[in-house]
Design an enzyme around this catalytic site. Structure first.
Site, short mmCIF file in Angstrom:
data_model
loop_
_atom_site.label_atom_id
_atom_site.label_comp_id
_atom_site.label_asym_id
_atom_site.label_seq_id
_atom_site.Cartn_x
_atom_site.Cartn_y
_atom_site.Cartn_z
N LYS A 13 -13.61 13.95 -80.41
CA LYS A 13 -12.71 15.01 -80.90
C LYS A 13 -11.66 14.43 -81.86
O LYS A 13 -11.43 14.96 -82.92
CB LYS A 13 -12.00 15.69 -79.72
CG LYS A 13 -12.95 16.31 -78.70
CD LYS A 13 -12.21 17.01 -77.58
CE LYS A 13 -11.41 16.09 -76.67
NZ LYS A 13 -12.20 15.11 -75.89
N ARG A 88 -7.42 22.92 -72.32
CA ARG A 88 -8.24 22.19 -71.36
C ARG A 88 -8.74 23.09 -70.24
O ARG A 88 -9.57 22.68 -69.45
CB ARG A 88 -7.42 21.08 -70.68
CG ARG A 88 -6.95 20.01 -71.61
CD ARG A 88 -8.11 19.21 -72.10
NE ARG A 88 -8.16 17.85 -71.68
CZ ARG A 88 -7.78 16.82 -72.45
NH1 ARG A 88 -7.30 16.99 -73.65
NH2 ARG A 88 -7.90 15.59 -72.00
N ARG A 127 -13.50 1.61 -76.93
CA ARG A 127 -12.57 2.18 -77.92
C ARG A 127 -11.36 1.27 -78.15
O ARG A 127 -10.79 0.71 -77.21
CB ARG A 127 -12.08 3.55 -77.43
CG ARG A 127 -10.90 4.05 -78.25
CD ARG A 127 -10.61 5.49 -78.09
NE ARG A 127 -10.42 5.89 -76.71
CZ ARG A 127 -10.34 7.16 -76.32
NH1 ARG A 127 -10.46 8.12 -77.21
NH2 ARG A 127 -10.16 7.46 -75.07
N ARG A 160 -6.67 1.81 -74.69
CA ARG A 160 -5.86 2.80 -73.95
C ARG A 160 -5.89 2.51 -72.46
O ARG A 160 -6.93 2.13 -71.92
CB ARG A 160 -6.41 4.21 -74.22
CG ARG A 160 -5.73 4.85 -75.40
CD ARG A 160 -6.35 6.15 -75.81
NE ARG A 160 -6.61 7.10 -74.75
CZ ARG A 160 -7.09 8.34 -74.97
NH1 ARG A 160 -7.33 8.73 -76.21
NH2 ARG A 160 -7.32 9.16 -73.99
N ARG A 171 -11.37 11.29 -65.32
CA ARG A 171 -11.22 12.20 -66.48
C ARG A 171 -12.47 13.05 -66.64
O ARG A 171 -12.38 14.24 -66.95
CB ARG A 171 -10.95 11.38 -67.75
CG ARG A 171 -9.53 10.86 -67.81
CD ARG A 171 -9.37 9.72 -68.79
NE ARG A 171 -9.67 10.08 -70.15
CZ ARG A 171 -10.01 9.19 -71.09
NH1 ARG A 171 -10.08 7.91 -70.81
NH2 ARG A 171 -10.25 9.60 -72.30
P1 AP5 Z 1 -12.58 9.67 -79.78
O1 AP5 Z 1 -12.65 10.35 -81.09
O2 AP5 Z 1 -11.32 8.94 -79.43
O3 AP5 Z 1 -12.98 10.69 -78.61
P2 AP5 Z 1 -12.17 11.90 -77.98
O4 AP5 Z 1 -13.11 13.01 -77.73
O5 AP5 Z 1 -10.95 12.19 -78.81
O6 AP5 Z 1 -11.80 11.24 -76.62
P3 AP5 Z 1 -10.45 11.15 -75.80
O7 AP5 Z 1 -10.70 10.11 -74.74
O8 AP5 Z 1 -9.26 10.92 -76.68
O9 AP5 Z 1 -10.38 12.54 -75.17
P4 AP5 Z 1 -9.61 12.96 -73.93
O10 AP5 Z 1 -9.75 14.42 -74.03
O11 AP5 Z 1 -9.98 12.34 -72.66
O12 AP5 Z 1 -8.14 12.33 -74.21
P5 AP5 Z 1 -6.80 12.93 -74.76
O13 AP5 Z 1 -6.16 11.92 -75.59
O14 AP5 Z 1 -6.96 14.31 -75.28
O15 AP5 Z 1 -13.81 8.65 -79.69
C1 AP5 Z 1 -13.95 7.75 -78.61
C2 AP5 Z 1 -14.54 6.42 -79.13
O16 AP5 Z 1 -15.87 6.65 -79.63
C3 AP5 Z 1 -13.77 5.78 -80.30
O17 AP5 Z 1 -13.80 4.41 -80.12
C4 AP5 Z 1 -14.53 6.18 -81.55
O18 AP5 Z 1 -14.42 5.20 -82.56
C5 AP5 Z 1 -15.97 6.28 -81.02
N1 AP5 Z 1 -16.74 7.37 -81.64
C6 AP5 Z 1 -16.33 8.66 -81.82
N2 AP5 Z 1 -17.33 9.39 -82.38
C7 AP5 Z 1 -18.38 8.55 -82.55
C8 AP5 Z 1 -19.71 8.72 -83.05
N3 AP5 Z 1 -20.16 9.91 -83.50
N4 AP5 Z 1 -20.54 7.65 -83.06
C9 AP5 Z 1 -20.12 6.46 -82.59
N5 AP5 Z 1 -18.88 6.22 -82.10
C10 AP5 Z 1 -18.02 7.25 -82.07
O19 AP5 Z 1 -5.99 13.11 -73.38
C11 AP5 Z 1 -5.54 11.98 -72.65
C12 AP5 Z 1 -4.76 12.45 -71.44
O20 AP5 Z 1 -3.60 13.21 -71.87
C13 AP5 Z 1 -5.50 13.42 -70.50
O21 AP5 Z 1 -6.27 12.72 -69.55
C14 AP5 Z 1 -4.33 14.19 -69.88
O22 AP5 Z 1 -3.70 13.45 -68.88
C15 AP5 Z 1 -3.37 14.35 -71.04
N6 AP5 Z 1 -3.60 15.58 -71.80
C16 AP5 Z 1 -3.98 15.67 -73.12
N7 AP5 Z 1 -4.09 16.97 -73.48
C17 AP5 Z 1 -3.81 17.70 -72.38
C18 AP5 Z 1 -3.77 19.10 -72.12
N8 AP5 Z 1 -4.08 20.00 -73.07
N9 AP5 Z 1 -3.44 19.52 -70.88
C19 AP5 Z 1 -3.11 18.64 -69.91
N10 AP5 Z 1 -3.14 17.30 -70.08
C20 AP5 Z 1 -3.47 16.84 -71.31
#
Ligand code: AP5
Length: 215
Positions: A13, A88, A127, A160, A171
């Protein structure tokens, strides 16, 4: 144009939202990035959010929704935005609808990045993120040109704290619990499109751009 990217942790994402924002000249809003910034700046919000984030749980809806509303109300979002990490759950989706209704705007496209579990684990455990500009890299899939240094700004890369295998499991469980009802919600509104996100980043981006251009 206003777009939501949905998908499990590691679906890409953040990676896609950054590139899509550049391509379509939209603002990228990542609730995860804003929360991490608050944690590292030691703000009240960061102090409240840290424990939830470290354990892989969701931060309480009201805290995240207030934070999101402030971002959506910034003047730079007028031409459109991409939401990454929000909503979410159904309660957040409904809160978002309410915020948008007050501004008389709507979401045009919701893209679900369908990703297999083995790909998720491989992506998250490798990552690397830039401490300064937040750019994403991957030890194998997208390695930086210089070891542990960001190609874009020269900043130091780090892993991270929630990318430990145990926290990734939590997660994913949290995600699975909420995902199907959220997907149904946007299917019922006819905004949802599914794409396979197991492929390399460029083909996935091209598919999203095509969808955005077709609405
Ligand atoms: P990346 O693009 O970072 O993936 P992502 O889907 O953004 O994954 P996240 O882990 O950031 O999502 P998440 O939803 O768990 O975390 P968030 O930060 O929102 O890609 C991952 C890796 O793969 C990278 O190394 C990239 O280079 C590689 N990659 C990507 N695409 C690729 C491809 N096509 N081919 C090869 N490699 C690829 O949330 C973190 C925490 O914050 C949550 O656990 C929660 O505690 C809190 N939080 C955030 N939002 C909320 C909310 N709305 N409500 C409540 N709590 C929240």
């Amino acid at each position: 144009m206003r777009i939501i990217l949905l998908g499990p942790p590691g679906a890409g994402k953040g990676t896609q939202a950054i590139n899509l924002a550049q391509r379509l000249k939209l603002v990228h809003i990542s609730t995860g990035d804003i929360l991490r910034q608050n944690v590292s700046n030691g703000t009240d919000l960061g102090k409240q959010a840290k424990g939830y984030m470290d354990s892989g749980a969701l931060v309480p809806d009201d805290l995240v929704t207030q934070m999101l509303e402030r971002q959506i109300n910034q003047p730079d979002t007028e031409k459109g935005f991409i939401l990454d990490g929000y909503p979410r759950n159904i309660s957040q989706a409904k809160a978002l609808d309410k915020i948008l209704k007050q501004k008389n705007i709507k979401i045009g496209l919701v893209v679900y990045l369908d990703t297999s579990e083995s790909v998720i684990i491989q992506r998250l455990t490798g990552r690397l993120v830039c401490k300064f500009c937040g750019a994403n890299f991957h030890i194998k899939n997208m390695p930086p040109k210089i070891d542990m240094i960001c190609d874009k700004c020269g900043g130091e890369l780090y892993q991270r704290t929630d990318d430990k295998e145990e926290t990734i499991k939590t997660r994913l469980e949290v995600y699975k619990k909420e995902a199907s009802s959220l997907i149904q919600y946007y299917e019922a509104g006819h905004q949802l499109r599914r794409i396979s996100a197991d492929e390399d980043a460029d083909p996935v981006l091209n598919k999203i751009v095509q969808l955005a251009q077709s609405i």
